[in-house]
Design a protein around this motif. Sequence first.
Motif, PDB file in Angstrom:
ATOM      1  N   ARG A   1       1.150   3.151   2.080  1.00 60.36           N
ATOM      2  CA  ARG A   1       2.512   2.911   2.580  1.00 60.36           C
ATOM      3  C   ARG A   1       3.246   4.231   2.783  1.00 60.36           C
ATOM      4  NH1 ARG A   1       4.076  -0.859  -2.161  1.00 60.36           N
ATOM      5  NH2 ARG A   1       1.947  -0.354  -2.817  1.00 60.36           N
TER       6      ARG A   1
ATOM      7  N   ILE B   1       7.061   1.613  -3.125  1.00 58.31           N
ATOM      8  CA  ILE B   1       5.908   2.198  -3.788  1.00 58.31           C
ATOM      9  C   ILE B   1       6.261   2.482  -5.241  1.00 58.31           C
ATOM     10  CG2 ILE B   1       5.113   3.225  -1.622  1.00 58.31           C
ATOM     11  CD1 ILE B   1       6.073   5.930  -2.641  1.00 58.31           C
TER      12      ILE B   1
ATOM     13  N   GLY C   1       0.713   2.963  -3.721  1.00 58.90           N
ATOM     14  CA  GLY C   1       1.418   2.929  -2.445  1.00 58.90           C
ATOM     15  C   GLY C   1       1.157   4.127  -1.547  1.00 58.90           C
TER      16      GLY C   1
ATOM     17  N   VAL D   1       2.721   9.586  -6.929  1.00 62.02           N
ATOM     18  CA  VAL D   1       2.606   8.183  -6.535  1.00 62.02           C
ATOM     19  C   VAL D   1       1.578   7.485  -7.417  1.00 62.02           C
ATOM     20  CG1 VAL D   1       1.983   6.594  -4.683  1.00 62.02           C
ATOM     21  CG2 VAL D   1       3.261   8.676  -4.162  1.00 62.02           C
TER      22      VAL D   1
END
Length: 335
Positions: free
Chosen positions: A75, A60, A72, A69
């Motif tokens: 994920r 990510i 991602g 983040v």
Amino acid sequence: MMKGAEPVGGKHLDLLIGGASPTRFVPITSLRPADSPRLDGEDVEHIQMLADVETRLPPILVHRATMRVIDGMHRLRAAQLRGDECIEVQFFDGSAQEAFVLGVKANISHGRPLPLSDRIRAAERIMASHPTWSDRVIAAAAGLSARSVANLRRRLAGDLDEVGEVQARTGRDGRVRPVDSAEGRLRAADFIEKHPDASLRVIARSVGLSAATVRDVRQRVERGESPVPSSRIKRQGAANGGAGRGGGPATEPDLIGIEALVHGLKADPSLRLTDSGRRLLRWVLTKVLSPQEWQEVSDGLPPHAAYVLSDVARRCATEWQRVADDLEQRTRKMA
């Protein structure tokens, strides 16, 4: 590590996202949720599908300064669902604004595509944080067409003006170009008049236009035309709501049109190369007045003189209207 020193536009944006920088595993608890362009949040079914994938998922993308983040989140949620304690990340060291642009670009280029409404909202936000980016740069980042971005910019013009007037924008090739080349065309016409033997490249560097635009200005001047195309002047007048033609006080777009028309008269060989033409030009130049000039000389106007001068101005306006009517009648007879 990913670097954020270069402008995140065009090819620079692609390099920042696709760079082969080292990755590392970090504790999931150290990460913060994404500043996501997705308005509808995360897709639970997509998270479950990723959690069931046995192969290794791509790392990510994380903004190092905030540990937020960038790309991602699905994920990350899948890793949490599996009970993982760490996740592989790739760090980005640019600004928070650049991080958001990277997140938008990543979300339109892979995985679950961004809906049109999300891309429009993302373009609005990028436009506000990067007002000097061209329509094409923003379009590439948000997954829209340049025309859509241009229409969006016009719709948001009132709000965007609050951050200051933008004189030039950076294109995908990294070159800075004026937002409206009308003023640059007028500067080019003046430069050509003073330096008729100067090369296109020299003029272009001096006035901040492309060589192709300078060539067009030179050709127009040689033909005795205005350096600013009439279509541009009309668009500026329309954008101004017809101001200056019975629609209220003239504003800056109208001034550009007036100056362009006067430049066209000055460049007309039938006027500048004859005694009667030069006499007419001198007369016109002494009669044309811009609001900017008025502001410069009106500061010291005493109150008792304002009444007299306002009457003079109205009478002059009436005479100019008669001149315009007379000229229009002449052109109709010649047609």
